[in-house]
Design a protein around this motif. Structure first.
Motif, PDB file in Angstrom:
ATOM      1  N   PHE A  66      26.077 -38.575  -0.768  1.00 42.93           N
ATOM      2  CA  PHE A  66      27.007 -39.878  -0.562  1.00 42.93           C
ATOM      3  C   PHE A  66      26.838 -40.461   0.734  1.00 42.93           C
ATOM      4  CE2 PHE A  66      30.639 -42.690   0.213  1.00 42.93           C
ATOM      5  CZ  PHE A  66      30.425 -43.349  -0.841  1.00 42.93           C
ATOM      6  N   ASP A  67      27.124 -39.814   1.942  1.00 39.38           N
ATOM      7  CA  ASP A  67      27.080 -40.104   3.336  1.00 39.38           C
ATOM      8  C   ASP A  67      25.835 -40.630   3.592  1.00 39.38           C
ATOM      9  OD1 ASP A  67      29.726 -39.890   3.464  1.00 39.38           O
ATOM     10  OD2 ASP A  67      29.674 -37.872   4.351  1.00 39.38           O
ATOM     11  N   LYS A  68      24.637 -39.964   3.213  1.00 46.26           N
ATOM     12  CA  LYS A  68      23.315 -40.143   3.615  1.00 46.26           C
ATOM     13  C   LYS A  68      23.033 -41.398   2.941  1.00 46.26           C
ATOM     14  CE  LYS A  68      20.207 -37.148   4.106  1.00 46.26           C
ATOM     15  NZ  LYS A  68      19.763 -36.936   5.390  1.00 46.26           N
ATOM     16  N   GLY A  69      23.251 -41.653   1.557  1.00 45.79           N
ATOM     17  CA  GLY A  69      22.980 -42.730   0.763  1.00 45.79           C
ATOM     18  C   GLY A  69      23.553 -44.192   1.290  1.00 45.79           C
ATOM     19  N   THR A  70      24.853 -43.848   1.753  1.00 49.36           N
ATOM     20  CA  THR A  70      25.533 -44.988   2.082  1.00 49.36           C
ATOM     21  C   THR A  70      25.281 -45.447   3.546  1.00 49.36           C
ATOM     22  OG1 THR A  70      27.667 -43.907   2.561  1.00 49.36           O
ATOM     23  CG2 THR A  70      27.267 -45.067   0.332  1.00 49.36           C
ATOM     24  N   LYS A  71      25.456 -44.386   4.544  1.00 50.05           N
ATOM     25  CA  LYS A  71      25.614 -44.604   5.900  1.00 50.05           C
ATOM     26  C   LYS A  71      24.147 -44.688   6.387  1.00 50.05           C
ATOM     27  CE  LYS A  71      29.803 -42.359   6.837  1.00 50.05           C
ATOM     28  NZ  LYS A  71      30.554 -41.218   7.277  1.00 50.05           N
ATOM     29  N   ASP A  72      23.114 -43.868   5.746  1.00 52.22           N
ATOM     30  CA  ASP A  72      21.901 -43.790   6.291  1.00 52.22           C
ATOM     31  C   ASP A  72      20.994 -44.742   5.356  1.00 52.22           C
ATOM     32  OD1 ASP A  72      22.904 -42.107   8.154  1.00 52.22           O
ATOM     33  OD2 ASP A  72      22.124 -40.352   7.120  1.00 52.22           O
ATOM     34  N   ARG A  73      21.344 -45.240   4.396  1.00 52.41           N
ATOM     35  CA  ARG A  73      20.659 -46.125   3.275  1.00 52.41           C
ATOM     36  C   ARG A  73      19.354 -45.143   2.905  1.00 52.41           C
ATOM     37  NH1 ARG A  73      23.023 -51.000   3.256  1.00 52.41           N
ATOM     38  NH2 ARG A  73      23.860 -51.707   5.228  1.00 52.41           N
ATOM     39  N   ASP A  74      19.680 -44.036   2.570  1.00 51.53           N
ATOM     40  CA  ASP A  74      18.549 -42.857   2.316  1.00 51.53           C
ATOM     41  C   ASP A  74      18.418 -42.975   0.654  1.00 51.53           C
ATOM     42  OD1 ASP A  74      17.236 -40.785   1.296  1.00 51.53           O
ATOM     43  OD2 ASP A  74      17.876 -39.550   3.074  1.00 51.53           O
ATOM     44  N   THR A  75      17.319 -43.680   0.263  1.00 48.34           N
ATOM     45  CA  THR A  75      16.967 -44.032  -1.216  1.00 48.34           C
ATOM     46  C   THR A  75      16.734 -42.674  -1.910  1.00 48.34           C
ATOM     47  OG1 THR A  75      14.682 -44.345  -0.925  1.00 48.34           O
ATOM     48  CG2 THR A  75      16.166 -46.277  -0.868  1.00 48.34           C
ATOM     49  N   ASP A  76      16.272 -41.648  -1.260  1.00 48.08           N
ATOM     50  CA  ASP A  76      15.892 -40.271  -2.013  1.00 48.08           C
ATOM     51  C   ASP A  76      17.560 -39.590  -2.170  1.00 48.08           C
ATOM     52  OD1 ASP A  76      14.679 -37.864  -2.925  1.00 48.08           O
ATOM     53  OD2 ASP A  76      15.154 -36.999  -1.099  1.00 48.08           O
ATOM     54  N   ALA A  77      18.420 -39.791  -1.420  1.00 53.54           N
ATOM     55  CA  ALA A  77      19.700 -39.154  -1.291  1.00 53.54           C
ATOM     56  C   ALA A  77      20.535 -39.828  -2.419  1.00 53.54           C
ATOM     57  CB  ALA A  77      20.647 -39.303   0.015  1.00 53.54           C
ATOM     58  N   ASN A  78      20.327 -41.335  -2.402  1.00 50.48           N
ATOM     59  CA  ASN A  78      21.000 -42.180  -3.718  1.00 50.48           C
ATOM     60  C   ASN A  78      20.542 -41.664  -5.052  1.00 50.48           C
ATOM     61  OD1 ASN A  78      22.728 -43.880  -2.296  1.00 50.48           O
ATOM     62  ND2 ASN A  78      21.166 -45.330  -1.799  1.00 50.48           N
ATOM     63  N   GLU A  79      19.302 -41.320  -5.266  1.00 52.96           N
ATOM     64  CA  GLU A  79      18.572 -40.751  -6.304  1.00 52.96           C
ATOM     65  C   GLU A  79      19.002 -39.553  -6.750  1.00 52.96           C
ATOM     66  OE1 GLU A  79      16.345 -41.191  -9.826  1.00 52.96           O
ATOM     67  OE2 GLU A  79      16.876 -42.762  -8.403  1.00 52.96           O
ATOM     68  N   ARG A  80      19.120 -38.584  -5.780  1.00 49.46           N
ATOM     69  CA  ARG A  80      19.650 -37.366  -6.148  1.00 49.46           C
ATOM     70  C   ARG A  80      20.982 -37.152  -6.511  1.00 49.46           C
ATOM     71  NH1 ARG A  80      18.330 -34.012  -1.032  1.00 49.46           N
ATOM     72  NH2 ARG A  80      19.422 -32.268  -2.133  1.00 49.46           N
ATOM     73  N   MET A  81      22.041 -38.157  -5.817  1.00 43.98           N
ATOM     74  CA  MET A  81      23.483 -38.286  -6.226  1.00 43.98           C
ATOM     75  C   MET A  81      23.576 -39.020  -7.791  1.00 43.98           C
ATOM     76  SD  MET A  81      26.254 -37.951  -5.013  1.00 43.98           S
ATOM     77  CE  MET A  81      27.999 -38.668  -5.426  1.00 43.98           C
ATOM     78  N   ARG A  82      22.575 -39.900  -7.963  1.00 38.60           N
ATOM     79  CA  ARG A  82      22.750 -40.531  -9.317  1.00 38.60           C
ATOM     80  C   ARG A  82      22.306 -39.360 -10.211  1.00 38.60           C
ATOM     81  NH1 ARG A  82      21.380 -45.209  -7.915  1.00 38.60           N
ATOM     82  NH2 ARG A  82      19.214 -44.900  -7.431  1.00 38.60           N
ATOM     83  N   ASN A  83      21.310 -38.652 -10.001  1.00 36.78           N
ATOM     84  CA  ASN A  83      20.878 -37.427 -11.124  1.00 36.78           C
ATOM     85  C   ASN A  83      21.989 -36.240 -10.898  1.00 36.78           C
ATOM     86  OD1 ASN A  83      18.293 -38.683 -11.471  1.00 36.78           O
ATOM     87  ND2 ASN A  83      17.368 -37.222  -9.878  1.00 36.78           N
ATOM     88  N   ARG A  84      22.719 -36.123 -10.119  1.00 38.90           N
ATOM     89  CA  ARG A  84      23.870 -34.974 -10.035  1.00 38.90           C
ATOM     90  C   ARG A  84      25.050 -35.712 -10.877  1.00 38.90           C
ATOM     91  NH1 ARG A  84      24.380 -30.828  -6.912  1.00 38.90           N
ATOM     92  NH2 ARG A  84      26.790 -30.928  -6.411  1.00 38.90           N
ATOM     93  N   MET A  85      25.224 -37.035 -10.685  1.00 36.99           N
ATOM     94  CA  MET A  85      26.511 -37.446 -11.454  1.00 36.99           C
ATOM     95  C   MET A  85      25.961 -37.625 -13.000  1.00 36.99           C
ATOM     96  SD  MET A  85      27.504 -40.641  -8.881  1.00 36.99           S
ATOM     97  CE  MET A  85      28.433 -41.285  -9.757  1.00 36.99           C
ATOM     98  N   GLN A  86      24.837 -37.686 -13.464  1.00 39.32           N
ATOM     99  CA  GLN A  86      24.286 -37.809 -14.850  1.00 39.32           C
ATOM    100  C   GLN A  86      24.374 -36.440 -15.222  1.00 39.32           C
ATOM    101  OE1 GLN A  86      20.587 -39.511 -14.487  1.00 39.32           O
ATOM    102  NE2 GLN A  86      21.366 -41.862 -15.005  1.00 39.32           N
TER     103      GLN A  86
END
Length: 100
Positions: A66-86
């Motif tokens: 979450f921190d990488k996706g929001t603070k660093d705008r890391d698209t890979d982290a966002n995708e991994r977070m979305r996959n983990r949530m699913q």
């Protein structure tokens, strides 16, 4: 029945997401079946230690992503977070329906 040191080990294995079989292999209990039953029985100290560790590990991973996706705008982290949530939603449904 289990001392604090043993419960801390179980919690640590939970953080790492180890299966019951791996835990039994690593701690080599006198009665593997009793430990298996205790880990799988809600309310026991071992069950609580395992799930405390498991959920702590999951939270830690989610927080990092979450921190990488929001603070660093890391698209890979966002995708991994979305996959983990699913995957979490699917696992919750399986647990709800079958107790697994």
């Amino acid at each position: 029945m289990y001392d604090e040191s043993f419960l801390n080990k179980i919690s640590s294995f939970g953080v790492l997401g180890y299966s019951v079989e791996k835990i039994i292999f690593l701690v080599e209990p006198e009665n593997p079946e009793a430990l298996r039953q205790d880990i799988e029985t809600p309310g026991t100290d071992v069950y609580k230690a395992y799930w405390k560790g498991k959920t702590t590990g999951e939270y830690t991973m989610d927080k990092v992503l979450f921190d990488k996706g929001t603070k660093d705008r890391d698209t890979d982290a966002n995708e991994r977070m979305r996959n983990r949530m699913q995957l979490d939603k699917i696992n919750d449904k399986i647990n709800e329906s079958f107790g697994l």
